[in-house]
Design a protein around this motif. Structure first.
Motif, mmCIF file in Angstrom:
data_model
loop_
_atom_site.group_PDB
_atom_site.id
_atom_site.type_symbol
_atom_site.label_atom_id
_atom_site.label_comp_id
_atom_site.label_asym_id
_atom_site.label_seq_id
_atom_site.Cartn_x
_atom_site.Cartn_y
_atom_site.Cartn_z
ATOM 1 N N LEU A 236 0.824 -1.205 0.000
ATOM 2 C CA LEU A 236 0.000 0.000 0.000
ATOM 3 C C LEU A 236 0.866 1.266 0.000
ATOM 4 O O LEU A 236 0.604 2.213 -0.742
ATOM 5 C CB LEU A 236 -0.930 -0.013 1.220
ATOM 6 C CG LEU A 236 -2.078 0.964 1.250
ATOM 7 C CD1 LEU A 236 -2.980 0.792 0.030
ATOM 8 C CD2 LEU A 236 -2.880 0.773 2.525
ATOM 9 N N VAL A 237 1.924 1.274 0.821
ATOM 10 C CA VAL A 237 2.797 2.449 0.930
ATOM 11 C C VAL A 237 3.582 2.691 -0.354
ATOM 12 O O VAL A 237 3.800 3.840 -0.743
ATOM 13 C CB VAL A 237 3.768 2.284 2.137
ATOM 14 C CG1 VAL A 237 4.887 3.310 2.111
ATOM 15 C CG2 VAL A 237 3.001 2.376 3.447
ATOM 16 N N GLU A 238 3.976 1.623 -1.015
ATOM 17 C CA GLU A 238 4.833 1.765 -2.196
ATOM 18 C C GLU A 238 4.077 1.725 -3.520
ATOM 19 O O GLU A 238 4.650 2.009 -4.566
ATOM 20 C CB GLU A 238 5.900 0.667 -2.179
ATOM 21 C CG GLU A 238 6.836 0.789 -0.995
ATOM 22 C CD GLU A 238 7.738 -0.422 -0.805
ATOM 23 O OE1 GLU A 238 7.607 -1.410 -1.582
ATOM 24 O OE2 GLU A 238 8.558 -0.391 0.106
ATOM 25 N N ALA B 261 7.555 2.587 4.862
ATOM 26 C CA ALA B 261 7.524 1.135 4.649
ATOM 27 C C ALA B 261 8.078 0.485 5.919
ATOM 28 O O ALA B 261 8.897 1.067 6.625
ATOM 29 C CB ALA B 261 8.379 0.763 3.439
ATOM 30 N N ALA B 262 7.606 -0.709 6.227
ATOM 31 C CA ALA B 262 8.056 -1.432 7.426
ATOM 32 C C ALA B 262 9.118 -2.449 7.034
ATOM 33 O O ALA B 262 9.252 -2.807 5.857
ATOM 34 C CB ALA B 262 6.864 -2.126 8.083
ATOM 35 N N ASN B 263 9.885 -2.920 8.018
ATOM 36 C CA ASN B 263 10.936 -3.909 7.782
ATOM 37 C C ASN B 263 10.434 -5.315 8.080
ATOM 38 O O ASN B 263 9.725 -5.523 9.070
ATOM 39 C CB ASN B 263 12.138 -3.631 8.693
ATOM 40 C CG ASN B 263 12.853 -2.363 8.326
ATOM 41 O OD1 ASN B 263 13.159 -2.137 7.166
ATOM 42 N ND2 ASN B 263 13.108 -1.525 9.304
ATOM 43 N N PHE B 264 10.827 -6.248 7.252
ATOM 44 C CA PHE B 264 10.515 -7.654 7.509
ATOM 45 C C PHE B 264 11.367 -8.151 8.666
ATOM 46 O O PHE B 264 12.413 -7.572 8.974
ATOM 47 C CB PHE B 264 10.774 -8.502 6.260
ATOM 48 C CG PHE B 264 9.767 -8.267 5.170
ATOM 49 C CD1 PHE B 264 8.538 -8.897 5.195
ATOM 50 C CD2 PHE B 264 10.050 -7.396 4.128
ATOM 51 C CE1 PHE B 264 7.600 -8.676 4.203
ATOM 52 C CE2 PHE B 264 9.121 -7.167 3.127
ATOM 53 C CZ PHE B 264 7.887 -7.805 3.164
ATOM 54 N N PHE B 265 10.923 -9.233 9.316
ATOM 55 C CA PHE B 265 11.637 -9.798 10.461
ATOM 56 C C PHE B 265 11.920 -11.262 10.174
ATOM 57 O O PHE B 265 11.017 -12.086 10.174
ATOM 58 C CB PHE B 265 10.792 -9.662 11.728
ATOM 59 C CG PHE B 265 11.503 -10.064 12.981
ATOM 60 C CD1 PHE B 265 12.585 -9.332 13.449
ATOM 61 C CD2 PHE B 265 11.093 -11.166 13.697
ATOM 62 C CE1 PHE B 265 13.236 -9.700 14.614
ATOM 63 C CE2 PHE B 265 11.738 -11.537 14.859
ATOM 64 C CZ PHE B 265 12.814 -10.799 15.325
#
Length: 183
Positions: A144-146, A161-165
């Protein structure tokens, strides 16, 4: 003509509000999913000192494991990529402790050690499920963000954007011993 402009402006505003609300929803879903991972990591941190105490006397590796757990407990706001590296290091340390049990049959046969091993495997299964949910939430958020045109709203209102873990779990590190020669 004026009616068309007003309707177009209203449609754009409605789309922007709808997109903004979707961004808020996915951001909150990522936060909620991270909280699930954090609970499982805390359970693992609580289990490790008991494991180390059980193994104590068999090895000198336990101090490094306890230091890592202490560092991780003291840094809950660590950036996700660094946290993933630290958690993978902890998983490797725990894996070495379990590998040690192979060298000491009396340790491996200990009821306390077996219970700790079962508990750790259970926690790491829950951690794996939490990690999958979190990463799925991150994927949805980042799409959604990108993605265009929602990225226009995301950038305007500062949605990152969030980071994967990704971590290496200790239960995945324990290699079963297989003997092809009958004993």
């Amino acid at each position: 003509m004026t009616t068309t402009l007003i309707l177009t402006a209203l449609a754009i505003f409605a789309w922007a509000a709808w997109t903004f609300n979707r961004l808020v929803r996915t951001r909150n879903q990522v936060k909620e999913a991270w909280a699930g991972i954090d609970v499982q990591l805390q359970r693992r941190y609580d289990l490790v000192p008991g494991l180390v105490t059980t193994v104590k006397g068999y090895t000198a590796h336990e101090s490094g494991v306890l230091e890592r757990v202490t560092r991780l407990r003291g840094s809950p706001d660590m950036e996700i990529p660094r946290r993933a590296d630290e958690e993978s290091g902890l998983s490797r340390s725990i894996g070495r402790l379990f590998a040690l049990a192979e060298e000491y049959p009396e340790l491996k046969a200990s009821e306390g050690f077996q219970q700790l091993h079962r508990s750790l495997v259970e926690i790491e299964e829950h951690l794996q499920f939490s990690r999958r949910y979190y990463n799925g939430s991150v994927r949805d958020n980042n799409n959604l963000v990108e993605g265009f045109p929602s990225m226009l709203i995301a950038r305007a209102f500062g949605f990152p954007a969030a980071n994967f873990f990704e971590i290496e779990l200790a239960s995945q590190r324990v290699v079963p011993e297989i003997s092809l020669v009958p004993e």
